[in-house]
Design a protein around this motif. Sequence first.
Motif, short mmCIF file in Angstrom:
data_model
loop_
_atom_site.label_atom_id
_atom_site.label_comp_id
_atom_site.label_asym_id
_atom_site.label_seq_id
_atom_site.Cartn_x
_atom_site.Cartn_y
_atom_site.Cartn_z
N GLU A 211 0.67 -1.21 -0.03
CA GLU A 211 -0.07 -0.12 -0.06
C GLU A 211 0.93 1.37 0.02
O GLU A 211 0.32 2.14 -0.66
N ILE A 212 1.86 1.15 0.76
CA ILE A 212 2.88 2.51 0.67
C ILE A 212 3.27 2.64 -0.55
O ILE A 212 3.25 3.86 -1.25
N TYR A 213 3.90 1.67 -1.36
CA TYR A 213 4.46 1.93 -2.71
C TYR A 213 3.20 2.58 -3.62
O TYR A 213 3.47 3.42 -4.23
N GLN A 214 2.12 2.00 -3.62
CA GLN A 214 1.12 2.30 -4.64
C GLN A 214 0.41 3.73 -4.15
O GLN A 214 0.23 4.59 -5.02
N GLY A 215 0.96 4.21 -2.79
CA GLY A 215 0.15 5.62 -2.36
C GLY A 215 1.48 6.72 -2.80
O GLY A 215 0.93 7.95 -2.72
N LEU A 216 2.74 6.34 -3.36
CA LEU A 216 3.70 7.22 -3.55
C LEU A 216 3.30 7.96 -4.92
O LEU A 216 2.57 7.33 -5.84
N ASP A 217 3.66 9.00 -4.90
CA ASP A 217 3.63 10.13 -6.39
C ASP A 217 4.89 9.72 -7.28
O ASP A 217 5.61 10.26 -6.93
N HIS A 218 4.66 8.85 -8.10
CA HIS A 218 5.84 8.38 -8.71
C HIS A 218 6.19 9.16 -9.86
O HIS A 218 7.55 9.34 -9.98
N ASP A 219 5.31 9.97 -10.20
CA ASP A 219 5.82 11.17 -11.22
C ASP A 219 6.80 12.20 -10.63
O ASP A 219 7.80 12.61 -11.07
N LEU A 220 6.23 12.59 -9.25
CA LEU A 220 6.98 13.61 -8.46
C LEU A 220 8.42 12.88 -8.08
O LEU A 220 9.48 13.69 -8.38
N ILE A 221 8.43 11.65 -7.77
CA ILE A 221 9.81 11.14 -7.57
C ILE A 221 10.46 10.98 -8.58
O ILE A 221 11.79 11.25 -8.66
N THR A 222 10.27 10.65 -9.90
CA THR A 222 10.93 10.63 -10.97
C THR A 222 11.28 11.87 -11.48
O THR A 222 12.43 12.05 -11.78
N GLN A 223 10.57 13.04 -11.31
CA GLN A 223 10.98 14.18 -11.47
C GLN A 223 12.27 14.69 -10.50
O GLN A 223 12.99 15.30 -11.10
N ARG A 224 12.33 14.37 -9.35
CA ARG A 224 13.29 14.65 -8.33
C ARG A 224 14.44 13.80 -8.85
O ARG A 224 15.44 14.77 -8.95
N TRP A 225 14.59 12.75 -9.46
CA TRP A 225 15.40 12.08 -9.75
C TRP A 225 16.13 12.72 -10.99
O TRP A 225 17.39 12.64 -10.98
N GLN A 226 15.26 13.02 -12.06
CA GLN A 226 15.53 13.87 -13.20
C GLN A 226 16.50 15.11 -12.70
O GLN A 226 17.40 15.24 -13.33
N ALA A 227 15.75 15.85 -12.08
CA ALA A 227 16.36 17.11 -11.59
C ALA A 227 17.76 16.80 -10.71
O ALA A 227 18.77 17.60 -11.04
N GLU A 228 18.02 15.95 -9.90
CA GLU A 228 19.32 15.64 -9.27
C GLU A 228 20.20 14.87 -10.25
O GLU A 228 21.56 15.55 -10.20
N ALA A 229 20.06 14.15 -11.19
CA ALA A 229 20.91 13.75 -12.24
C ALA A 229 21.43 14.92 -13.01
O ALA A 229 22.42 14.89 -13.52
N ALA A 230 20.27 15.87 -13.47
CA ALA A 230 20.83 16.85 -14.23
C ALA A 230 21.49 17.89 -13.50
O ALA A 230 22.67 18.66 -14.01
N SER A 231 21.53 18.02 -12.25
CA SER A 231 22.53 18.83 -11.30
C SER A 231 23.77 17.90 -11.26
O SER A 231 24.86 19.00 -11.25
N VAL A 232 23.90 16.98 -11.38
CA VAL A 232 25.17 16.29 -11.63
C VAL A 232 26.15 16.91 -12.80
O VAL A 232 27.06 17.14 -12.86
N VAL A 233 25.18 16.44 -14.08
CA VAL A 233 25.66 16.91 -15.23
C VAL A 233 26.08 18.35 -15.46
O VAL A 233 27.14 18.50 -15.76
#
Length: 109
Positions: A1-23
Amino acid sequence: EIYQGLDHDLITQRWQAEAASVVAAVAGIDGIDGAPGYAGYSDKIPVADLVIEPRVLGRDAADLAAALAAGDPSIRVAQDQQSLTINPQFLQTGEMDAVIARLLELLTA
């Protein structure tokens, strides 16, 4: 239930931003070419791929990975013969700043 309740789009956006910050952080450093990519085990997890040119940088990918791992805190990255992959998936919000700071310390020393 916890996994299903996560905002996966928001999490992916955060990961994209963090990867972009390294680049962005390594842009302009001779001997390293950063680009966004995806984790080898998933086409949906953004990472920062860093191609290392040891003749220009003065150290190779294995040396950088070992130096990151030996630091405090220990930073683990995926590494092959020519590159490092930095994956934000297992980091808490804000921890990428420490990764970037240590990476830049090693790259500009």
